[in-house]
Design a protein around this motif. Structure first.
Motif, PDB file in Angstrom:
ATOM      1  N   GLY A   1      -3.085  -8.551  -2.465  1.00 25.82           N
ATOM      2  CA  GLY A   1      -3.522  -7.828  -1.289  1.00 25.82           C
ATOM      3  C   GLY A   1      -3.655  -6.335  -1.476  1.00 25.82           C
ATOM      4  O   GLY A   1      -3.683  -5.583  -0.492  1.00 25.82           O
ATOM      5  N   THR A   2      -3.752  -5.876  -2.708  1.00 26.48           N
ATOM      6  CA  THR A   2      -3.943  -4.448  -2.970  1.00 26.48           C
ATOM      7  C   THR A   2      -5.096  -4.242  -3.941  1.00 26.48           C
ATOM      8  O   THR A   2      -5.538  -5.171  -4.630  1.00 26.48           O
ATOM      9  N   VAL A   3      -5.556  -2.998  -4.017  1.00 30.99           N
ATOM     10  CA  VAL A   3      -6.657  -2.641  -4.910  1.00 30.99           C
ATOM     11  C   VAL A   3      -6.118  -2.371  -6.307  1.00 30.99           C
ATOM     12  O   VAL A   3      -5.125  -1.653  -6.481  1.00 30.99           O
ATOM     13  N   HIS A   4      -6.766  -2.947  -7.294  1.00 25.48           N
ATOM     14  CA  HIS A   4      -6.391  -2.740  -8.689  1.00 25.48           C
ATOM     15  C   HIS A   4      -7.004  -1.460  -9.246  1.00 25.48           C
ATOM     16  O   HIS A   4      -6.320  -0.656  -9.874  1.00 25.48           O
ATOM     17  N   HIS A   5      -8.304  -1.269  -9.024  1.00 23.32           N
ATOM     18  CA  HIS A   5      -8.956  -0.041  -9.480  1.00 23.32           C
ATOM     19  C   HIS A   5     -10.242   0.215  -8.708  1.00 23.32           C
ATOM     20  O   HIS A   5     -10.779  -0.685  -8.052  1.00 23.32           O
ATOM     21  N   VAL A   6     -10.706   1.449  -8.810  1.00 19.66           N
ATOM     22  CA  VAL A   6     -11.951   1.888  -8.169  1.00 19.66           C
ATOM     23  C   VAL A   6     -12.911   2.332  -9.256  1.00 19.66           C
ATOM     24  O   VAL A   6     -12.548   3.148 -10.119  1.00 19.66           O
TER      25      VAL A   6
ATOM     26  N   VAL B   1      -4.075   6.759  -9.351  1.00 17.03           N
ATOM     27  CA  VAL B   1      -5.043   5.691  -9.091  1.00 17.03           C
ATOM     28  C   VAL B   1      -5.823   5.394 -10.371  1.00 17.03           C
ATOM     29  O   VAL B   1      -6.268   6.316 -11.065  1.00 17.03           O
ATOM     30  N   LEU B   2      -5.988   4.119 -10.686  1.00 20.85           N
ATOM     31  CA  LEU B   2      -6.771   3.729 -11.852  1.00 20.85           C
ATOM     32  C   LEU B   2      -8.251   3.839 -11.518  1.00 20.85           C
ATOM     33  O   LEU B   2      -8.747   3.169 -10.610  1.00 20.85           O
TER      34      LEU B   2
ATOM     35  N   ARG C   1       0.841  -1.196   0.000  1.00 23.82           N
ATOM     36  CA  ARG C   1       0.000   0.000   0.000  1.00 23.82           C
ATOM     37  C   ARG C   1       0.878   1.248   0.000  1.00 23.82           C
ATOM     38  O   ARG C   1       1.945   1.266   0.622  1.00 23.82           O
ATOM     39  N   GLY C   2       0.402   2.293  -0.693  1.00 21.94           N
ATOM     40  CA  GLY C   2       1.162   3.530  -0.716  1.00 21.94           C
ATOM     41  C   GLY C   2       0.549   4.532  -1.665  1.00 21.94           C
ATOM     42  O   GLY C   2      -0.530   4.303  -2.243  1.00 21.94           O
ATOM     43  N   PRO C   3       1.191   5.690  -1.839  1.00 25.34           N
ATOM     44  CA  PRO C   3       0.675   6.715  -2.728  1.00 25.34           C
ATOM     45  C   PRO C   3       0.453   6.203  -4.145  1.00 25.34           C
ATOM     46  O   PRO C   3       1.235   5.416  -4.665  1.00 25.34           O
ATOM     47  N   GLY C   4      -0.656   6.653  -4.733  1.00 28.63           N
ATOM     48  CA  GLY C   4      -1.020   6.221  -6.074  1.00 28.63           C
ATOM     49  C   GLY C   4      -1.934   5.028  -6.094  1.00 28.63           C
ATOM     50  O   GLY C   4      -2.056   4.348  -7.121  1.00 28.63           O
ATOM     51  N   GLN C   5      -2.623   4.792  -4.972  1.00 25.39           N
ATOM     52  CA  GLN C   5      -3.421   3.572  -4.857  1.00 25.39           C
ATOM     53  C   GLN C   5      -4.599   3.792  -3.907  1.00 25.39           C
ATOM     54  O   GLN C   5      -4.536   4.635  -3.003  1.00 25.39           O
ATOM     55  N   ALA C   6      -5.660   3.027  -4.119  1.00 25.79           N
ATOM     56  CA  ALA C   6      -6.722   2.928  -3.109  1.00 25.79           C
ATOM     57  C   ALA C   6      -6.220   1.989  -2.023  1.00 25.79           C
ATOM     58  O   ALA C   6      -5.825   0.852  -2.314  1.00 25.79           O
ATOM     59  N   THR C   7      -6.205   2.439  -0.775  1.00 24.11           N
ATOM     60  CA  THR C   7      -5.521   1.710   0.287  1.00 24.11           C
ATOM     61  C   THR C   7      -6.440   1.177   1.374  1.00 24.11           C
ATOM     62  O   THR C   7      -5.999   0.389   2.210  1.00 24.11           O
ATOM     63  N   GLU C   8      -7.690   1.581   1.422  1.00 23.10           N
ATOM     64  CA  GLU C   8      -8.648   1.074   2.407  1.00 23.10           C
ATOM     65  C   GLU C   8     -10.015   0.970   1.755  1.00 23.10           C
ATOM     66  O   GLU C   8     -10.418   1.860   1.006  1.00 23.10           O
ATOM     67  N   ILE C   9     -10.729  -0.103   2.058  1.00 22.98           N
ATOM     68  CA  ILE C   9     -12.104  -0.279   1.592  1.00 22.98           C
ATOM     69  C   ILE C   9     -12.997  -0.302   2.820  1.00 22.98           C
ATOM     70  O   ILE C   9     -12.840  -1.161   3.690  1.00 22.98           O
ATOM     71  N   GLY C  10     -13.909   0.651   2.910  1.00 25.36           N
ATOM     72  CA  GLY C  10     -14.774   0.745   4.074  1.00 25.36           C
ATOM     73  C   GLY C  10     -16.172   0.222   3.784  1.00 25.36           C
ATOM     74  O   GLY C  10     -16.813   0.630   2.806  1.00 25.36           O
ATOM     75  N   TYR C  11     -16.651  -0.694   4.641  1.00 23.17           N
ATOM     76  CA  TYR C  11     -18.012  -1.216   4.553  1.00 23.17           C
ATOM     77  C   TYR C  11     -18.869  -0.609   5.657  1.00 23.17           C
ATOM     78  O   TYR C  11     -18.399  -0.383   6.774  1.00 23.17           O
ATOM     79  N   SER C  12     -20.122  -0.409   5.364  1.00 24.47           N
ATOM     80  CA  SER C  12     -21.097   0.070   6.341  1.00 24.47           C
ATOM     81  C   SER C  12     -21.703  -1.110   7.090  1.00 24.47           C
ATOM     82  O   SER C  12     -22.116  -2.099   6.472  1.00 24.47           O
ATOM     83  N   VAL C  13     -21.729  -1.004   8.437  1.00 24.57           N
ATOM     84  CA  VAL C  13     -22.344  -2.036   9.273  1.00 24.57           C
ATOM     85  C   VAL C  13     -23.223  -1.361  10.324  1.00 24.57           C
ATOM     86  O   VAL C  13     -23.049  -0.185  10.634  1.00 24.57           O
TER      87      VAL C  13
END
Length: 312
Positions: A218-223, A267-268, A74-86
């Motif tokens: 273990g990282t995000v490819h795109h949003v 970020v893609l 994880r680092g700059p240039g990437q989506a680094t956290e995915i937040g879900y609502s609960v």
């Protein structure tokens, strides 16, 4: 009326072992396994989709599980956290469940006045469960072990880490129609009011000087961001071209139609339509139960099936 992004459509990440990925999201987290297909550009690997009952935009998390992928960073240039609502009061359930399944997690904390619980999936992807300040009206997918009082509703937010947030913020505000809601130190929260209370938030975190991201396991490819239809999609394409950014032609992804471009922070981004949806090739009751191939790969079905691991 000016076109506006309707929030998050889906998020796509990279995993390792396919069975492990399937089991964690469908069994431990209790999401619906919506679709078993292949990476259109690399049909030798699966493309998994998880979400709510019908695969509503804003609930869809997808994975490319490459069995021998190396770990990303994880680092700059990437989506680094995915937040879900609960729902409120669900953290005790989730911490107990994480203990039972050996999931790494942190103690609950608070961000912008909302409690959240951070955890990692088996490949190290960083996720958060957040109790939203605003009611979340979405009906979750539930299982025998994950009931409606605790189930994940869909995305709450996504965090983008950037060396500098300014140019990315301009895309969000000037192109996508987001507005700055709150700021705390180096975290800036943007929201769209197009569809209140559902997958509406994007956090930008400025991290100058940090090592750049490595996109791998273990990282995000795109949003992907949501628009209602093809006409709106193509109007956004014209806007992005006028800003001097390189963007793909419209691509048919079977369950939605898409454009891809890399925003100035690296970020893609994808813009994806609501149409045609996940029932285009499987009835509602059978979602996720067949291996579905795009037409261009159907002639190679036997070869593809022989290469892919069996998912139980």
């Amino acid at each position: 009326m000016k076109d506006q992004i309707l929030g998050l459509h889906h998020i796509t990440a990279i995993a390792g072992d396919a069975q492990r990925n399937h089991d964690f999201y469908s069994r431990v987290l209790g999401l619906r396994f919506l679709k078993k297909t292949v990476n259109f550009d690399d049909p030798g690997t699966y493309h998994f989709y998880f979400g709510d009952e019908i695969g509503s935009a804003g609930t869809i998390l997808t994975f490319f599980p490459w069995s021998h992928v190396h770990a990303g960073r994880r680092g700059p240039g990437q989506a680094t956290e995915i937040g879900y609502s609960v729902p409120a009061g669900s953290f005790d359930f989730w911490m107990k469940r994480f203990d039972e399944h050996g999931v790494t997690y942190s103690k609950p904390a608070e961000k912008f006045g909302e409690p959240y619980l951070t955890f990692l999936d088996p490949d190290g992807l960083k996720l958060e469960l957040t109790v939203s300040k605003t009611p979340d009206p979405r009906t979750p997918w539930t299982t025998a072990e994950v009931g409606p009082a605790v189930a994940l509703r869909g995305f709450h937010h996504v965090t983008l880490t950037l060396a500098s947030a300014k140019a990315t913020a301009q895309i969000l505000t000037e192109v996508f129609g987001y507005t700055l809601q709150e700021q705390h130190v180096n975290r800036f929260r943007y929201a769209t009011d197009a569809v209140p209370g559902a997958a509406a938030l994007v956090d930008l975190v400025e991290a100058p000087g940090e090592s750049p991201a490595v996109t791998a396991g273990g990282t995000v490819h795109h949003v992907a961001f949501r628009v209602p239809d093809d006409a709106t999609l193509l109007r956004f394409r014209e806007i992005i071209v006028r800003r001097g950014l390189s963007i793909t032609p419209q691509i048919d992804r079977q369950y939605f139609h898409s454009l891809y471009f890399r925003e100035p922070g690296g970020v893609l981004f994808e813009i994806a339509t609501d149409n045609p949806g996940f029932m285009v090739d499987e009835p509602l009751a059978e979602l996720g139960t067949h291996l579905l191939l795009p037409p261009q790969h159907e002639a190679r079905r036997a070869q593809i099936e022989a290469h892919l691991p069996v998912i139980r």
